[in-house]
Design an enzyme around this catalytic site. Sequence first.
Site, short mmCIF file in Angstrom:
data_model
loop_
_atom_site.label_atom_id
_atom_site.label_comp_id
_atom_site.label_asym_id
_atom_site.label_seq_id
_atom_site.Cartn_x
_atom_site.Cartn_y
_atom_site.Cartn_z
N SER A 136 -20.55 -10.36 -24.77
CA SER A 136 -20.42 -11.45 -25.72
C SER A 136 -21.69 -12.29 -25.63
CB SER A 136 -19.19 -12.28 -25.38
OG SER A 136 -19.13 -13.43 -26.19
N LYS A 162 -20.88 -8.23 -29.12
CA LYS A 162 -20.22 -9.32 -29.86
C LYS A 162 -21.18 -10.49 -29.93
CE LYS A 162 -16.70 -12.59 -28.31
NZ LYS A 162 -15.34 -12.73 -27.76
N LYS A 164 -21.70 -14.53 -31.23
CA LYS A 164 -21.05 -15.76 -31.68
C LYS A 164 -21.68 -16.22 -32.97
CE LYS A 164 -18.29 -16.56 -28.15
NZ LYS A 164 -16.84 -16.67 -28.27
N ASP A 190 -17.80 -13.36 -33.49
CA ASP A 190 -16.72 -14.26 -33.06
C ASP A 190 -17.04 -15.67 -33.53
OD1 ASP A 190 -14.70 -15.69 -31.83
OD2 ASP A 190 -15.21 -15.09 -29.77
N GLU A 215 -13.72 -12.09 -35.17
CA GLU A 215 -12.74 -12.71 -34.28
C GLU A 215 -12.53 -14.17 -34.67
OE1 GLU A 215 -13.87 -11.95 -30.22
OE2 GLU A 215 -12.52 -13.48 -29.41
N ASP A 240 -7.84 -14.34 -31.52
CA ASP A 240 -8.02 -14.72 -30.12
C ASP A 240 -7.19 -15.99 -29.90
OD1 ASP A 240 -8.95 -15.86 -27.73
OD2 ASP A 240 -11.07 -15.74 -28.19
N LYS A 264 -6.26 -12.29 -23.81
CA LYS A 264 -6.84 -13.00 -22.66
C LYS A 264 -5.67 -13.39 -21.77
CE LYS A 264 -10.97 -14.94 -24.83
NZ LYS A 264 -11.53 -16.14 -25.48
N GLY A 292 -12.86 -12.42 -22.58
CA GLY A 292 -13.36 -13.04 -21.35
C GLY A 292 -13.46 -14.54 -21.52
O1 OSB Z 1 -13.90 -16.86 -27.78
O2 OSB Z 1 -14.04 -15.14 -26.58
C1 OSB Z 1 -14.26 -16.33 -26.74
C2 OSB Z 1 -16.37 -17.71 -23.87
C3 OSB Z 1 -15.85 -18.98 -23.78
C4 OSB Z 1 -14.85 -19.36 -24.64
C5 OSB Z 1 -14.39 -18.49 -25.60
C6 OSB Z 1 -14.89 -17.21 -25.70
C7 OSB Z 1 -15.92 -16.83 -24.84
C8 OSB Z 1 -16.59 -15.55 -24.88
C9 OSB Z 1 -17.22 -15.09 -23.59
O3 OSB Z 1 -16.74 -14.91 -25.88
C10 OSB Z 1 -16.72 -13.80 -23.08
C11 OSB Z 1 -17.20 -13.54 -21.68
O4 OSB Z 1 -18.27 -12.97 -21.54
O5 OSB Z 1 -16.51 -13.94 -20.73
MG MG Z 2 -13.06 -15.44 -29.01
#
Ligand code: OSB
Ligand code: MG
Length: 376
Positions: A136, A162, A164, A190, A215, A240, A264, A292
Amino acid sequence: MLIEQIKLDRLQMPLKHPFETSFGRLMKRDFIVVSVQSEGFIGFGESTAFPLPFYNEESTETVLYILKELIIPQVLKMEKLKHPEDLDPIFQSVKGHRMAKAALEGAVWDLYCKKKGISLAKALGGTKGEIDVGVSIGIEPTIEELLDRVGSCIDQGYKKIKVKIKPGFDVKPMEAIRDRFGMDVPLMADANSAYTLQDTDHLKQLDPLNLMMIEQPLDYDDIIDHGTLQRELSTPICLDESIHSVEDARKAVEIGATKIINIKVGRVGGLTEAKKIHDYCQSMGIPVWCGGMLESGIGRAHNIAISSLGKFTIPGDTSPSDRYWKQDITDAEVQFYKPGVLKVPEGPGIGYGINEQAFNHYVVHTESFQKMKVIN
Ligand code: OSB
Ligand code: MG
């Protein structure tokens, strides 16, 4: 098992690279590790709440409050705990606060497995010996920097990329990734709830990019509008933030609000509920993957265990330790055993020990709670 002691450690671990999402920028991880002790065994769990409630309603402080004031006193009063599921009546006495519950439940699962001498993955019904891993990537200051990171992650063998997105940093960067690296890279976006239905036409511009999924484009507590949006988009929606339970999953699937679910463990209240969502999705033909929350090695190990279940067919956000930390708190760090692939540990419990020195280095506060001994 009789739980004799529960310890709460608050840790602060600086991230190697700041992680930016549509809701803000994280420089360090500030979280709680729960340790539960019984007859010489210790189980570990990790809270995934952030210091401020910008991902969901919980925070590091609310996790501490719920555990200290409401959950731990009840757990220490229990006369017998045969299985982690026996915690359910205690959990039912507190509405919500799933990350707090999950942290304690995870520690009890680890303890239960260590006492039985079985791996957590096996105890959960895991069938895979290895799992594919994605990455991510946070919002980067420029598209060029984002492209550098994407390129480096592809080179490292990650099986899913992924990225953001947020308003003002969405269609252009995703197009740039496709232009540079081609249409075959397993790519997704995401949004962490950054859009509304009024952005439908804008989000439609992502459709030609053949993303694996988008996402959580809409509100953190929405299901219905996601159904409306999904009818307009060809890109599959993956929820999510909105999914807290198997009931939420059922509602979202029934109204067509989600075609894939990001599970999660913390967000859904623990491994037991995570497994229920997995099993429901398996029965409905909905693929799932493990999200994560920038976990330390402890939470990461729990994520690896749950990812060994059969319907976790999409690579998760369970990257190796060195993507986040200079030094992780587990004794073996989480590492690729071949590019983009992690081995599911076979040792008892989470299968990773604690690196005491590293752990103590990051601890900022500790509190312990003991079972009251009745002396006649
Ligand atoms: O939305 O998945 C998410 C990190 C912090 C808060 C929300 C998210 C995330 C990630 C990181 O996408 C995923 C990771 O590498 O742990
Ligand atoms: Mg997410």
